[in-house]
Design a protein around this motif. Sequence first.
Motif, PDB file in Angstrom:
ATOM      1  N   TRP A   1     -22.145  -8.040   8.757  1.00 17.45           N
ATOM      2  CA  TRP A   1     -22.017  -7.058   9.834  1.00 17.45           C
ATOM      3  C   TRP A   1     -23.288  -7.044  10.907  1.00 17.45           C
ATOM      4  O   TRP A   1     -24.142  -6.978  10.754  1.00 17.45           O
ATOM      5  CB  TRP A   1     -22.109  -5.380   9.379  1.00 17.45           C
ATOM      6  N   PHE A   2     -22.556  -7.329  12.397  1.00 18.43           N
ATOM      7  CA  PHE A   2     -23.181  -7.399  13.415  1.00 18.43           C
ATOM      8  C   PHE A   2     -22.892  -6.130  14.144  1.00 18.43           C
ATOM      9  O   PHE A   2     -21.851  -5.693  14.760  1.00 18.43           O
ATOM     10  CB  PHE A   2     -23.046  -8.465  14.449  1.00 18.43           C
ATOM     11  N   SER A   3     -23.893  -5.234  14.181  1.00 17.16           N
ATOM     12  CA  SER A   3     -24.146  -3.646  14.746  1.00 17.16           C
ATOM     13  C   SER A   3     -25.067  -3.997  16.270  1.00 17.16           C
ATOM     14  O   SER A   3     -25.699  -4.764  16.316  1.00 17.16           O
ATOM     15  CB  SER A   3     -24.397  -2.718  13.921  1.00 17.16           C
ATOM     16  N   PRO A   4     -24.779  -2.901  16.932  1.00 16.16           N
ATOM     17  CA  PRO A   4     -25.724  -2.808  18.299  1.00 16.16           C
ATOM     18  C   PRO A   4     -27.134  -2.807  17.836  1.00 16.16           C
ATOM     19  O   PRO A   4     -27.820  -3.243  18.598  1.00 16.16           O
ATOM     20  CB  PRO A   4     -25.071  -1.532  18.967  1.00 16.16           C
ATOM     21  N   ASP A   5     -27.386  -2.373  16.806  1.00 14.34           N
ATOM     22  CA  ASP A   5     -28.839  -2.566  16.224  1.00 14.34           C
ATOM     23  C   ASP A   5     -29.092  -3.721  15.842  1.00 14.34           C
ATOM     24  O   ASP A   5     -30.523  -4.089  15.679  1.00 14.34           O
ATOM     25  CB  ASP A   5     -29.194  -1.378  15.204  1.00 14.34           C
ATOM     26  N   GLU A   6     -28.365  -4.648  15.571  1.00 14.49           N
ATOM     27  CA  GLU A   6     -28.751  -5.964  15.243  1.00 14.49           C
ATOM     28  C   GLU A   6     -29.352  -6.924  16.120  1.00 14.49           C
ATOM     29  O   GLU A   6     -30.115  -7.906  15.625  1.00 14.49           O
ATOM     30  CB  GLU A   6     -27.438  -6.869  14.751  1.00 14.49           C
ATOM     31  N   VAL A   7     -29.505  -6.373  17.610  1.00 17.02           N
ATOM     32  CA  VAL A   7     -30.467  -7.342  18.249  1.00 17.02           C
ATOM     33  C   VAL A   7     -31.950  -6.908  18.047  1.00 17.02           C
ATOM     34  O   VAL A   7     -32.803  -7.896  18.179  1.00 17.02           O
ATOM     35  CB  VAL A   7     -30.337  -6.715  19.599  1.00 17.02           C
ATOM     36  N   ASP A   8     -32.326  -5.960  17.090  1.00 18.13           N
ATOM     37  CA  ASP A   8     -33.545  -5.710  16.414  1.00 18.13           C
ATOM     38  C   ASP A   8     -33.862  -6.945  15.569  1.00 18.13           C
ATOM     39  O   ASP A   8     -35.071  -7.215  15.265  1.00 18.13           O
ATOM     40  CB  ASP A   8     -33.562  -4.518  15.576  1.00 18.13           C
ATOM     41  N   LEU A   9     -32.790  -7.680  15.021  1.00 15.98           N
ATOM     42  CA  LEU A   9     -33.180  -8.915  14.560  1.00 15.98           C
ATOM     43  C   LEU A   9     -33.811  -9.714  15.326  1.00 15.98           C
ATOM     44  O   LEU A   9     -34.633 -10.534  14.631  1.00 15.98           O
ATOM     45  CB  LEU A   9     -31.543  -9.756  14.158  1.00 15.98           C
ATOM     46  N   ILE A  10     -34.008  -9.852  16.475  1.00 21.96           N
ATOM     47  CA  ILE A  10     -34.848 -10.755  17.305  1.00 21.96           C
ATOM     48  C   ILE A  10     -35.760  -9.946  17.809  1.00 21.96           C
ATOM     49  O   ILE A  10     -37.021 -10.582  17.821  1.00 21.96           O
ATOM     50  CB  ILE A  10     -33.855 -11.272  18.675  1.00 21.96           C
ATOM     51  N   ARG A  11     -35.653  -8.683  18.549  1.00 20.25           N
ATOM     52  CA  ARG A  11     -36.595  -7.956  19.159  1.00 20.25           C
ATOM     53  C   ARG A  11     -37.445  -7.093  18.360  1.00 20.25           C
ATOM     54  O   ARG A  11     -38.486  -6.576  18.789  1.00 20.25           O
ATOM     55  CB  ARG A  11     -36.189  -7.270  20.293  1.00 20.25           C
ATOM     56  N   GLY A  12     -36.790  -6.544  16.916  1.00 19.09           N
ATOM     57  CA  GLY A  12     -37.518  -5.849  16.243  1.00 19.09           C
ATOM     58  C   GLY A  12     -38.888  -6.288  15.576  1.00 19.09           C
ATOM     59  O   GLY A  12     -39.234  -7.498  15.804  1.00 19.09           O
ATOM     60  N   GLY A  13     -39.193  -5.522  14.237  1.00 17.95           N
ATOM     61  CA  GLY A  13     -40.397  -6.090  13.536  1.00 17.95           C
ATOM     62  C   GLY A  13     -40.030  -6.880  12.411  1.00 17.95           C
ATOM     63  O   GLY A  13     -38.695  -7.136  11.961  1.00 17.95           O
ATOM     64  N   PRO A  14     -40.765  -7.502  11.634  1.00 19.43           N
ATOM     65  CA  PRO A  14     -40.392  -8.405  10.488  1.00 19.43           C
ATOM     66  C   PRO A  14     -39.361  -7.784   9.550  1.00 19.43           C
ATOM     67  O   PRO A  14     -38.897  -8.561   9.082  1.00 19.43           O
ATOM     68  CB  PRO A  14     -41.926  -8.501   9.892  1.00 19.43           C
ATOM     69  N   ALA A  15     -39.611  -6.378   9.258  1.00 17.61           N
ATOM     70  CA  ALA A  15     -38.758  -5.892   8.243  1.00 17.61           C
ATOM     71  C   ALA A  15     -37.274  -6.047   8.585  1.00 17.61           C
ATOM     72  O   ALA A  15     -36.359  -6.183   7.733  1.00 17.61           O
ATOM     73  CB  ALA A  15     -38.954  -4.123   8.085  1.00 17.61           C
TER      74      ALA A  15
END
Length: 383
Positions: A118-132
């Motif tokens: 599942w790619f959701s709008p929040d999945e951009v955090d996969l790149i710009r978010g934290g290690p978790a």
Amino acid sequence: MRVDCLRLTHYRNFRDVLVEASPGLNFLVGLNGQGKTNLLEALWVLAGARSPRAREPGDLVTYGVDQGHVHARVSQDATGVTRDVEVTLARGKARSYRLNGKPLPRAADVLGTLAVLWFSPDEVDLIRGGPADRRRFLDAVLAQTDGTYRRLALQYGRILLQRNRTLQQIREGQAALSLLEAWDEQLVAAGSYLTVARHALVDAIAGTAAQAYQAIAGSASTLEMTYKASGPGAVDRGAADLRSLQRAFAAHLERLRAAELARGVTLAGPHRDDLEIGLDGVEARRFGSRGQQRTAAVALHLAAWEWMRERSGEGPVLLLDDVASELDAGRRARLIRALPETAQVWLSATALDPEWLSPQRQAVRPGRAWRVSGGTLEILAGA
């Protein structure tokens, strides 16, 4: 793997809808807040995952109703096997699953029946978010394809909780140092397996992700991926074998003993690892544009899809929620072309690009589209 039909009963704003899906592309079109994401989320929950948008199963049930259901008929392309899977969501109760009409003892037993990404709008955090955020992505992929990984990931979480508690008790003079040895042994055994598996996954998908990024971006930019473990030596390099990693992990914990006792927390292990993602030698998290970050996140999902297909013989169902927003027209067109030819894809958007269901594309890749409005579906085009 594909979903042939999907039925939602009292799921969020869907009272009762039945979707006869295309084996290829399935487009959900509508204004924001009409239920597109809810439908994709239902497939995610049906696959055995927890919704990131709900704290309790009852939160997924239509307001004013005690329970809801999600049911799907799932087909495997490689074997031709068809299964019926259903999840019941009730207020104040845990999720319960049925497979071919028979109750499953545990919710975790449904994992693998319907594999999804599942790619959701929040999945951009996969790149710009934290290690978790990046660890969560790796765990979601591995848990659907490796039963041992799934079991040890759950076990590792429990071990980590108990080890941290023991560290705090020793620091406060309420427990003996010797009690830590048993938790060390278990942490090393479970954690080393997780680290080796994650390293292998990253190594396997790095090249495919780089190719997918270039295909969608339409540029020669290089996407790079490196798994960074939280320990030195063999741990940092991704040891060639499990035993080497276990020895390095155990030795590293010994070196960290004083610091861990002082802080009362475990300072090394897969719970502190990271996946570094770069573009042309710089951190995508810090220096990539929103479009580049979104393209990189999609590329990782497409690479993971290919890895899961090779690993299990069945590609997972791809759920792409609002993936085209923040992508220019060229990237949107290239994204559709870059989707795996044998993948079933569910894609939501606020508007239907005419090219997506053009006669030329329908001849190559069948597709179907629905307008989603207030929890109802109206078919727009079919194949």
